[in-house]
Write an enzyme that holds these catalytic residues in place. Structure first.
Site, PDB file in Angstrom:
ATOM      1  N   LYS A   1       0.812  -1.221   0.000  1.00 55.35           N
ATOM      2  CA  LYS A   1       0.000   0.000   0.000  1.00 55.35           C
ATOM      3  C   LYS A   1       0.844   1.269   0.000  1.00 55.35           C
ATOM      4  O   LYS A   1       0.388   2.325  -0.441  1.00 55.35           O
ATOM      5  CB  LYS A   1      -0.921   0.013   1.218  1.00 55.35           C
ATOM      6  CG  LYS A   1      -0.199  -0.018   2.565  1.00 55.35           C
ATOM      7  CD  LYS A   1      -1.191  -0.032   3.712  1.00 55.35           C
ATOM      8  CE  LYS A   1      -0.490  -0.202   5.058  1.00 55.35           C
ATOM      9  NZ  LYS A   1       0.041  -1.574   5.225  1.00 55.35           N
TER      10      LYS A   1
ATOM     11  N   HIS B   1       1.034  -3.521  15.162  1.00 55.96           N
ATOM     12  CA  HIS B   1       1.602  -2.358  14.457  1.00 55.96           C
ATOM     13  C   HIS B   1       1.596  -1.193  15.433  1.00 55.96           C
ATOM     14  O   HIS B   1       0.541  -0.795  15.927  1.00 55.96           O
ATOM     15  CB  HIS B   1       0.772  -2.023  13.219  1.00 55.96           C
ATOM     16  CG  HIS B   1       1.508  -1.181  12.213  1.00 55.96           C
ATOM     17  ND1 HIS B   1       2.034   0.059  12.528  1.00 55.96           N
ATOM     18  CD2 HIS B   1       1.805  -1.401  10.906  1.00 55.96           C
ATOM     19  CE1 HIS B   1       2.621   0.563  11.448  1.00 55.96           C
ATOM     20  NE2 HIS B   1       2.503  -0.301  10.459  1.00 55.96           N
TER      21      HIS B   1
ATOM     22  N   SER C   1       2.464   4.339  12.379  1.00 53.67           N
ATOM     23  CA  SER C   1       3.467   4.892  11.471  1.00 53.67           C
ATOM     24  C   SER C   1       4.060   6.162  12.066  1.00 53.67           C
ATOM     25  O   SER C   1       3.361   6.972  12.662  1.00 53.67           O
ATOM     26  CB  SER C   1       2.819   5.197  10.119  1.00 53.67           C
ATOM     27  OG  SER C   1       3.782   5.489   9.154  1.00 53.67           O
TER      28      SER C   1
ATOM     29  N   GLY D   1       6.203   0.954  10.810  1.00 49.37           N
ATOM     30  CA  GLY D   1       6.517   2.117  11.627  1.00 49.37           C
ATOM     31  C   GLY D   1       7.974   2.520  11.583  1.00 49.37           C
ATOM     32  O   GLY D   1       8.420   3.336  12.390  1.00 49.37           O
TER      33      GLY D   1
ATOM     34  N   GLU E   1       6.469  -5.575   8.504  1.00 47.08           N
ATOM     35  CA  GLU E   1       5.751  -5.010   7.361  1.00 47.08           C
ATOM     36  C   GLU E   1       6.246  -3.595   7.046  1.00 47.08           C
ATOM     37  O   GLU E   1       5.478  -2.633   7.084  1.00 47.08           O
ATOM     38  CB  GLU E   1       4.249  -4.992   7.646  1.00 47.08           C
ATOM     39  CG  GLU E   1       3.656  -6.360   7.926  1.00 47.08           C
ATOM     40  CD  GLU E   1       2.233  -6.279   8.468  1.00 47.08           C
ATOM     41  OE1 GLU E   1       1.689  -5.152   8.543  1.00 47.08           O
ATOM     42  OE2 GLU E   1       1.663  -7.325   8.816  1.00 47.08           O
ATOM     43  N   PRO E   2       7.520  -3.425   6.717  1.00 42.43           N
ATOM     44  CA  PRO E   2       8.019  -2.085   6.399  1.00 42.43           C
ATOM     45  C   PRO E   2       7.478  -1.590   5.064  1.00 42.43           C
ATOM     46  O   PRO E   2       7.402  -2.345   4.099  1.00 42.43           O
ATOM     47  CB  PRO E   2       9.536  -2.289   6.338  1.00 42.43           C
ATOM     48  CG  PRO E   2       9.692  -3.717   5.911  1.00 42.43           C
ATOM     49  CD  PRO E   2       8.561  -4.459   6.576  1.00 42.43           C
ATOM     50  N   GLY E   3       7.121  -0.317   5.017  1.00 41.76           N
ATOM     51  CA  GLY E   3       6.691   0.295   3.771  1.00 41.76           C
ATOM     52  C   GLY E   3       7.574   1.472   3.441  1.00 41.76           C
ATOM     53  O   GLY E   3       8.462   1.391   2.604  1.00 41.76           O
ATOM     54  N   ARG E   4       7.355   2.583   4.182  1.00 38.46           N
ATOM     55  CA  ARG E   4       8.122   3.804   3.909  1.00 38.46           C
ATOM     56  C   ARG E   4       9.627   3.589   4.081  1.00 38.46           C
ATOM     57  O   ARG E   4      10.423   4.266   3.442  1.00 38.46           O
ATOM     58  CB  ARG E   4       7.634   4.942   4.800  1.00 38.46           C
ATOM     59  CG  ARG E   4       8.082   4.887   6.245  1.00 38.46           C
ATOM     60  CD  ARG E   4       7.636   6.109   7.039  1.00 38.46           C
ATOM     61  NE  ARG E   4       6.199   6.130   7.219  1.00 38.46           N
ATOM     62  CZ  ARG E   4       5.388   7.005   6.638  1.00 38.46           C
ATOM     63  NH1 ARG E   4       5.884   7.931   5.834  1.00 38.46           N
ATOM     64  NH2 ARG E   4       4.097   6.960   6.844  1.00 38.46           N
TER      65      ARG E   4
ATOM     66  N   ASP F   1      -9.377  23.788  -5.683  1.00 43.64           N
ATOM     67  CA  ASP F   1      -9.750  23.679  -4.273  1.00 43.64           C
ATOM     68  C   ASP F   1      -8.809  24.522  -3.422  1.00 43.64           C
ATOM     69  O   ASP F   1      -7.584  24.404  -3.521  1.00 43.64           O
ATOM     70  CB  ASP F   1      -9.676  22.218  -3.834  1.00 43.64           C
ATOM     71  CG  ASP F   1     -10.282  21.980  -2.462  1.00 43.64           C
ATOM     72  OD1 ASP F   1     -10.550  22.964  -1.741  1.00 43.64           O
ATOM     73  OD2 ASP F   1     -10.492  20.813  -2.108  1.00 43.64           O
TER      74      ASP F   1
ATOM     75  N   TYR G   1       3.584   6.729   0.390  1.00 45.10           N
ATOM     76  CA  TYR G   1       2.207   7.230   0.481  1.00 45.10           C
ATOM     77  C   TYR G   1       2.027   8.511  -0.333  1.00 45.10           C
ATOM     78  O   TYR G   1       1.484   9.498   0.145  1.00 45.10           O
ATOM     79  CB  TYR G   1       1.808   7.419   1.942  1.00 45.10           C
ATOM     80  CG  TYR G   1       1.899   6.133   2.719  1.00 45.10           C
ATOM     81  CD1 TYR G   1       0.944   5.132   2.562  1.00 45.10           C
ATOM     82  CD2 TYR G   1       2.977   5.882   3.566  1.00 45.10           C
ATOM     83  CE1 TYR G   1       1.047   3.927   3.237  1.00 45.10           C
ATOM     84  CE2 TYR G   1       3.096   4.672   4.244  1.00 45.10           C
ATOM     85  CZ  TYR G   1       2.121   3.708   4.076  1.00 45.10           C
ATOM     86  OH  TYR G   1       2.234   2.507   4.740  1.00 45.10           O
TER      87      TYR G   1
END
Length: 461
Positions: A69, A197, A200, A237, A274-277, A361, A389
């Protein structure tokens, strides 16, 4: 192990003496003479490989399952698949993406505690067995749709020290955990482990210690109920850039002793995360172009300048905003900093400025206030650490398209990638410092050779 080839996406290998910044400058020079000065990314895939080497050194007992994600660009997923990471998927589409790249089902965890029944069935039909849950309703859904699933109980943590809190939405309490384990036993569903978790952007590594301790309690509960758990998922995180208060190694120096205490290496428990960033944030740099400019004086309505003088301030409008790449400001609590593509003169005057996105906007504001030299329509601004993200959640609101991404990799990193594919990771491989990695810009391994100008290649995502 999945393949990593030119056929999957376009990536240029950088010649010695060239860096990703050189490619960015080159691309800006290419488009500056045209009217189409669209925003774009330069992404260094070698940075992702270096992050992986750093992970192996800092968390040797923990297998990373990349959180799709965070950035689902095909090139990113393909790179990580090639070096053997697992994948944290939250939907049918994410499962399709990683399995479409040849990732086997055992390297996938369906880490969404609240799943649509049809997507549970899809996971079952495609061999994905590991999945999380945190409620009795979810247990019953899985019992009907995927009775052979290997479930992982998601527990709540104290995420009060995190920037993005998750336990308000997901996770069972310790009291509820026992009840869920008992219910799973009644339903004859196998529960193989525990996940958590800490949120983040966690600012207190001790949060991990408490979470690992709580997980140990749930393992002990499971033994009493009749389960033999063997998986611990410590979630995400982890910071992905060096501009954070808490550095990656500061966190891992706390996690490792906690794992050794509560889940020693001879316990038979497999540990994943579960590392993402962590993997992608620093790999991406975004270039945006100034498409409009407004001068604002203090007495003019709309000016927020509290300065007593009548000195002018500037509003700059660029061709990406919070409905695009900068959605991270709204949803990920990001604080971005504009860098200038052209170095200002030493004596150049700076003005209070604000930066706005291209949509209609009024919410589309990127930077409320910063100090910049006077800039002009057609000038470029750069934003580093834009891999997490951003592209994954960008929309086309108002008809503004997502930026193209240009992928690069240094020759040493490319050679290491090919070695990993052929022979696996070399023994005692260590993270290499950027300064020791000459960046190159030519193609090899059957890829077309480009002139020394080092033209970049485009991939649309």
């Amino acid at each position: 192990m999945s393949s990593f080839t030119k056929d999957e996406f376009d990536c240029h290998i950088l010649d010695e003496g060239f860096t990703a910044k050189d490619i960015l400058d080159q691309k800006i020079n290419e488009v500056s003479s045209s009217d189409d000065k669209d925003a774009f990314y330069v992404a260094d895939l070698g940075d992702i490989l270096k992050k992986h080497l750093r992970w192996l050194k800092a968390l040797p007992r923990v297998t990373p399952f990349y959180a799709v994600k965070c950035n689902d660009s095909r090139a990113i997923v393909s790179t990580l698949a090639a070096i053997g990471t697992g994948f944290d998927c939250a939907s049918k589409t994410e499962i399709q993406l990683v399995q479409g790249l040849g990732v086997p089902a055992e390297r996938v965890i369906y880490a969404n505690p609240c799943k649509q029944v049809s997507q549970i069935k899809y996971a079952a039909s495609n061999g994905v067995q590991m999945m999380t849950f945190d409620s009795e309703i979810e247990l019953m859904k899985v019992a009907r749709a995927h009775p052979k699933a290997k479930l992982v109980l998601r527990i709540a943590t104290d995420d009060s020290k995190a920037v993005c809190r998750l336990s308000v939405k997901f996770g069972a309490t310790l009291k509820t955990s026992r009840l869920l384990l008992e219910r799973a036993k009644e339903l004859n569903i196998d529960v193989i482990g525990v996940s958590f978790h800490v949120g983040s952007g966690c600012t207190d590594p001790e949060t991990f210690v408490q979470a690992v301790s709580d997980a140990r309690c749930v393992f002990d509960m499971a033994t009493e109920v009749g389960f033999s758990m063997h998986l611990l998922d410590i979630g995400g995180g982890f910071p992905g850039s060096e501009d954070t208060k808490l550095k990656f190694e500061e966190i891992t120096s706390v996690i490792n002793p906690a794992l050794d205490k509560y889940f020693p290496s001879d316990s038979g428990v497999r540990i994943i995360a579960e590392p993402g960033r962590y993997y992608v944030a620093s790999a991406f740099t975004l270039a945006v172009n100034i498409i409009a400019k407004k001068t604002v004086w203090k007495e003019q309505p709309g000016s927020d300048d509290e300065d007593e003088s009548n000195e002018q301030t500037f509003m700059y409008y660029v061709n990406d905003g919070v409905y695009g790449s900068f959605n991270c400001i709204l949803y990920d609590h990001a604080h971005v900093k504009a860098l200038l593509q052209k170095r200002p003169k030493p004596d150049e005057k700076y003005y209070s400025s604000s930066i706005w996105g291209p949509t209609c906007d009024g919410l589309d504001r990127i930077v409320e206030r910063c100090n910049l030299p006077e800039m002009h329509v057609g000038d470029w601004m750069l934003f580093e650490n834009m891999g997490a993200y951003t592209v994954a959640a960008a929309s086309t609101f108002n008809g503004f398209q997502r930026p193209n991404i240009y992928y690069v990799m240094s020759r040493p990193m490319w050679q290491l990638m090919k070695q990993i594919q052929s022979h696996g990771f070399p023994p005692e491989v260590e993270e290499q410092d950027d300064g020791t990695l000459p960046m190159s810009c030519a193609q090899e391994s059957g890829m077309d050779r480009h002139p020394a100008a080092c033209a970049s290649a485009r991939i649309n995502v």
